[in-house]
Design a protein around this motif. Structure first.
Motif, PDB file in Angstrom:
ATOM      1  N   ARG A 170     -19.788  15.568  14.416  1.00 27.66           N
ATOM      2  CA  ARG A 170     -19.601  14.144  14.739  1.00 27.66           C
ATOM      3  C   ARG A 170     -18.396  13.557  14.010  1.00 27.66           C
ATOM      4  N   GLN A 171     -17.376  14.400  13.819  1.00 28.45           N
ATOM      5  CA  GLN A 171     -16.216  13.935  13.049  1.00 28.45           C
ATOM      6  C   GLN A 171     -15.493  12.781  13.736  1.00 28.45           C
ATOM      7  N   ALA A 172     -15.603  12.692  15.063  1.00 32.73           N
ATOM      8  CA  ALA A 172     -15.110  11.517  15.779  1.00 32.73           C
ATOM      9  C   ALA A 172     -16.299  10.586  15.983  1.00 32.73           C
TER      10      ALA A 172
ATOM     11  N   ARG B 182     -18.382   6.493  14.860  1.00 34.55           N
ATOM     12  CA  ARG B 182     -18.391   5.083  14.443  1.00 34.55           C
ATOM     13  C   ARG B 182     -17.984   4.814  13.008  1.00 34.55           C
TER      14      ARG B 182
ATOM     15  N   TYR C  22     -11.964   4.539  15.992  1.00 32.21           N
ATOM     16  CA  TYR C  22     -12.929   4.908  17.036  1.00 32.21           C
ATOM     17  C   TYR C  22     -13.598   3.662  17.602  1.00 32.21           C
TER      18      TYR C  22
ATOM     19  N   ARG D 170     -13.572   2.458  21.490  1.00 32.69           N
ATOM     20  CA  ARG D 170     -14.821   2.341  22.236  1.00 32.69           C
ATOM     21  C   ARG D 170     -14.947   0.938  22.809  1.00 32.69           C
TER      22      ARG D 170
ATOM     23  N   PHE E  22     -19.880   3.532  25.240  1.00 36.77           N
ATOM     24  CA  PHE E  22     -19.773   4.928  24.805  1.00 36.77           C
ATOM     25  C   PHE E  22     -19.545   5.858  25.996  1.00 36.77           C
TER      26      PHE E  22
ATOM     27  N   ILE F 266     -13.314  18.978  17.842  1.00 34.92           N
ATOM     28  CA  ILE F 266     -14.429  19.196  18.767  1.00 34.92           C
ATOM     29  C   ILE F 266     -14.286  18.181  19.887  1.00 34.92           C
ATOM     30  N   LEU F 267     -14.345  18.708  21.098  1.00 39.09           N
ATOM     31  CA  LEU F 267     -14.289  17.870  22.290  1.00 39.09           C
ATOM     32  C   LEU F 267     -15.139  16.624  22.096  1.00 39.09           C
TER      33      LEU F 267
ATOM     34  N   SER G  10     -17.462  14.183  23.599  1.00 39.25           N
ATOM     35  CA  SER G  10     -18.322  14.025  24.765  1.00 39.25           C
ATOM     36  C   SER G  10     -19.739  13.880  24.239  1.00 39.25           C
ATOM     37  N   ASP G  11     -20.727  14.228  25.014  1.00 43.01           N
ATOM     38  CA  ASP G  11     -22.098  14.200  24.511  1.00 43.01           C
ATOM     39  C   ASP G  11     -22.918  15.255  25.244  1.00 43.01           C
TER      40      ASP G  11
ATOM     41  N   TYR H 285     -34.879  15.862  25.932  1.00 42.71           N
ATOM     42  CA  TYR H 285     -34.406  14.501  26.268  1.00 42.71           C
ATOM     43  C   TYR H 285     -34.776  14.138  27.707  1.00 42.71           C
TER      44      TYR H 285
ATOM     45  N   SER I  68     -30.476  20.946  18.655  1.00 46.44           N
ATOM     46  CA  SER I  68     -30.805  20.025  17.565  1.00 46.44           C
ATOM     47  C   SER I  68     -32.292  19.953  17.277  1.00 46.44           C
TER      48      SER I  68
ATOM     49  N   HIS J 272     -25.739  18.396   9.386  1.00 47.24           N
ATOM     50  CA  HIS J 272     -25.968  17.644  10.632  1.00 47.24           C
ATOM     51  C   HIS J 272     -24.845  16.612  10.715  1.00 47.24           C
TER      52      HIS J 272
HETATM   53  O1  CP3 Z   1     -17.382  14.541  17.002  1.00 47.60           O
HETATM   54  C1  CP3 Z   1     -18.216  15.247  17.628  1.00 47.60           C
HETATM   55  O2  CP3 Z   1     -19.089  15.921  17.063  1.00 47.60           O
HETATM   56  C2  CP3 Z   1     -18.081  15.356  19.125  1.00 47.60           C
HETATM   57  C3  CP3 Z   1     -18.847  14.495  19.926  1.00 47.60           C
HETATM   58  C4  CP3 Z   1     -20.370  14.584  19.987  1.00 47.60           C
HETATM   59  C5  CP3 Z   1     -21.169  13.435  20.171  1.00 47.60           C
HETATM   60  N1  CP3 Z   1     -22.469  13.834  20.350  1.00 47.60           N
HETATM   61  C6  CP3 Z   1     -20.658  12.061  20.178  1.00 47.60           C
HETATM   62  C7  CP3 Z   1     -21.601  10.933  20.026  1.00 47.60           C
HETATM   63  C8  CP3 Z   1     -21.235  15.690  19.998  1.00 47.60           C
HETATM   64  C9  CP3 Z   1     -20.910  17.153  19.790  1.00 47.60           C
HETATM   65  C10 CP3 Z   1     -22.550  15.192  20.240  1.00 47.60           C
HETATM   66  C11 CP3 Z   1     -23.734  16.054  20.374  1.00 47.60           C
HETATM   67  C12 CP3 Z   1     -25.059  15.435  20.515  1.00 47.60           C
HETATM   68  N2  CP3 Z   1     -25.390  14.315  21.203  1.00 47.60           N
HETATM   69  C13 CP3 Z   1     -26.242  16.002  20.002  1.00 47.60           C
HETATM   70  C14 CP3 Z   1     -26.339  17.305  19.261  1.00 47.60           C
HETATM   71  C15 CP3 Z   1     -25.915  17.171  17.856  1.00 47.60           C
HETATM   72  C16 CP3 Z   1     -26.857  16.385  16.992  1.00 47.60           C
HETATM   73  O3  CP3 Z   1     -26.403  15.343  16.477  1.00 47.60           O
HETATM   74  O4  CP3 Z   1     -28.012  16.791  16.828  1.00 47.60           O
HETATM   75  C17 CP3 Z   1     -27.301  15.150  20.350  1.00 47.60           C
HETATM   76  C18 CP3 Z   1     -28.752  15.357  19.999  1.00 47.60           C
HETATM   77  C19 CP3 Z   1     -26.757  14.086  21.133  1.00 47.60           C
HETATM   78  C20 CP3 Z   1     -27.495  12.971  21.787  1.00 47.60           C
HETATM   79  C21 CP3 Z   1     -27.090  11.676  21.237  1.00 47.60           C
HETATM   80  N3  CP3 Z   1     -25.860  11.098  21.426  1.00 47.60           N
HETATM   81  C22 CP3 Z   1     -27.881  10.778  20.493  1.00 47.60           C
HETATM   82  C23 CP3 Z   1     -29.309  11.019  20.047  1.00 47.60           C
HETATM   83  C24 CP3 Z   1     -27.087   9.656  20.207  1.00 47.60           C
HETATM   84  C25 CP3 Z   1     -27.514   8.392  19.524  1.00 47.60           C
HETATM   85  C26 CP3 Z   1     -27.561   8.567  18.050  1.00 47.60           C
HETATM   86  C27 CP3 Z   1     -26.401   7.851  17.444  1.00 47.60           C
HETATM   87  O5  CP3 Z   1     -25.805   8.416  16.514  1.00 47.60           O
HETATM   88  O6  CP3 Z   1     -26.134   6.721  17.879  1.00 47.60           O
HETATM   89  C28 CP3 Z   1     -25.800   9.897  20.762  1.00 47.60           C
HETATM   90  C29 CP3 Z   1     -24.660   8.991  20.714  1.00 47.60           C
HETATM   91  C30 CP3 Z   1     -23.346   9.563  20.261  1.00 47.60           C
HETATM   92  N4  CP3 Z   1     -22.858  10.789  20.578  1.00 47.60           N
HETATM   93  C31 CP3 Z   1     -22.392   8.869  19.475  1.00 47.60           C
HETATM   94  C32 CP3 Z   1     -21.291   9.722  19.327  1.00 47.60           C
HETATM   95  C33 CP3 Z   1     -19.995   9.420  18.632  1.00 47.60           C
HETATM   96  C34 CP3 Z   1     -22.517   7.444  18.985  1.00 47.60           C
HETATM   97  C35 CP3 Z   1     -22.342   6.556  20.161  1.00 47.60           C
HETATM   98  C36 CP3 Z   1     -21.655   5.273  19.844  1.00 47.60           C
HETATM   99  O7  CP3 Z   1     -20.428   5.273  19.648  1.00 47.60           O
HETATM  100  O8  CP3 Z   1     -22.354   4.246  19.834  1.00 47.60           O
END
Ligand code: CP3
Length: 340
Positions: free
Chosen positions: A22-24, A26, A31, A35, A41, A68-69, A71-72, A148, A202, A318
């Motif tokens: 999640r290096q990219a 909030r 970022y 956004r 998002f 890392i790409l 996306s989600d 999910y 996860s 994580h």
């Molecule tokens: O930088 C990176 O790692 C690349 C981008 C990335 C995101 N999500 C961006 C994101 C990656 C690789 C993920 C994977 C992801 N998404 C996982 C597996 C990894 C993990 O954390 O266990 C899961 C379970 C998700 C599903 C997901 N997406 C959830 C549960 C949430 C909400 C939780 C939160 O932190 O708000 C997201 C949102 C999400 N995915 C954000 C980002 C940057 C935050 C969204 C925002 O900007 O409001």
């Protein structure tokens, strides 16, 4: 040449490889700006120009070895036809699947504009990376994505687990569809320029050991085999978060080149249990970045001392948290660069 590829190929890297899950996100003001400009998002995820920019933002601030790409993992069920929204402060809200009729309605996602946009993002990022930086593509593992799709959100997993253990035919077909779509989705990312794939399971830690093969290992193995049928030996990082003592079983069963390890597990212990040549990734607690600098530095040094750099990719256990102070990330990177 590229530290991350060297490690995954069994070669000696020129330095300790490092990136952050999640290096990219909030915790970076740039970022949050983009956004807001994108609208939401998901708008950000599906805008290749913005998503490329967001992917590269952390690399401008920090000396990481990978992009890392951006996306989600929920883009896959979205492309398969389920409604998806990310509500501010609530996380994802996904349309649910609960029977065969629901599974039958799912498409393979490939004709979807959504995947095309992700592939375009990968192409754009690839053109802009430095010579030593590796582009990581990803997808969620079938168990985590299915959970999910069954729960509809992120907070609970009890219903998904009950369904999975009961194992009705519709759940089996759902998992198979996720294997097929995820394989094609990863192949598209590779075609567009991804050099490594990480599969995120996860919620693997919720699965009892007796069901680990069926729910976690088997589906990930099938995806990796499908990818390697087209790209033999393609490097894959498998992140079965929370499986504790079972990372070696996951490594053997999936054929991954590297296993991601959650915090609170001794990396050195995992490393000695793995097949020859398989590396570990992790596993500093993301909470340490919210606490005292001295404690974070001490734990980082402990990790650097515990595992050799030719078998290790430094990462968190994580994803980085939203409240993290950028100064702590700078301090972490300095520590890994000075003592890695
Ligand atoms: O930088 C990176 O790692 C690349 C981008 C990335 C995101 N999500 C961006 C994101 C990656 C690789 C993920 C994977 C992801 N998404 C996982 C597996 C990894 C993990 O954390 O266990 C899961 C379970 C998700 C599903 C997901 N997406 C959830 C549960 C949430 C909400 C939780 C939160 O932190 O708000 C997201 C949102 C999400 N995915 C954000 C980002 C940057 C935050 C969204 C925002 O900007 O409001």
């Amino acid at each position: 040449m590229k530290p991350i590829l060297d490690i995954l190929n069994g070669d000696k890297p020129s330095r300790r490889a490092m990136w952050i899950m999640r290096q990219a996100g909030r915790y970076l003001p740039e970022y949050r700006d983009l956004r807001a400009k994108a609208g939401s998002f998901l708008d950000l995820c599906y805008n290749p120009q913005y998503a490329c920019e967001v992917t590269l933002q952390p690399l401008r601030r920090f000396d990481f070895d990978a992009a890392i790409l951006f996306s989600d993992i929920l883009v896959v069920p979205h492309a398969m036809g389920l409604d998806l929204a990310f509500k501010e402060g609530e996380g994802p809200v996904l349309e649910t699947v609960s029977d065969m009729a629901g599974v039958d309605k799912l498409s393979d996602g490939l004709a979807s504009e959504k995947f095309a946009r992700v592939f375009e993002t990968v192409e754009r990022v690839k053109l802009k990376l430095g010579p030593l930086q590796t582009l990581i593509g990803f997808c969620g593992a079938p168990w985590t994505v299915a959970s999910y799709m069954i729960e509809g959100g992120s907070s609970k997993r009890a219903r998904a687990l009950a369904v999975a253990l009961d194992n009705p035919v519709w759940f089996q077909v759902l998992m198979q569809k996720l294997v097929e779509t995820s394989t094609l989705y990863l192949l598209g990312q590779i075609e567009a320029g991804a050099e490594v794939i990480q599969i995120f399971d996860s919620w693997a830690g919720d699965v009892p050991a007796s069901a680990l093969q069926r729910l976690v290992i088997g589906p990930m193995a099938a995806i990796i085999q499908g990818v390697r049928k087209v790209h033999p030996k393609f490097p894959v990082i498998v992140f079965a978060r929370g499986v504790g003592d079972n990372h070696d079983t996951v490594a053997r069963g999936t054929g991954g080149n590297c296993v991601g390890v959650e915090e609170d597990v001794a990396l050195s212990k995992v490393l000695v249990s793995l097949p020859a040549g398989v590396a570990v990734q992790g596993n500093l607690s993301n909470e340490l970045l919210l606490g005292r600098e001295s404690e974070m530095v001490a734990q980082t040094r402990g990790i650097l001392a515990a595992v050799p750099r030719d078998r290790h990719i430094f990462n968190l256990g994580h994803g980085i948290q939203q409240q993290t102070d950028i100064k702590m990330v700078e301090r972490l990177v300095k520590e890994v660069r000075d003592h890695g």
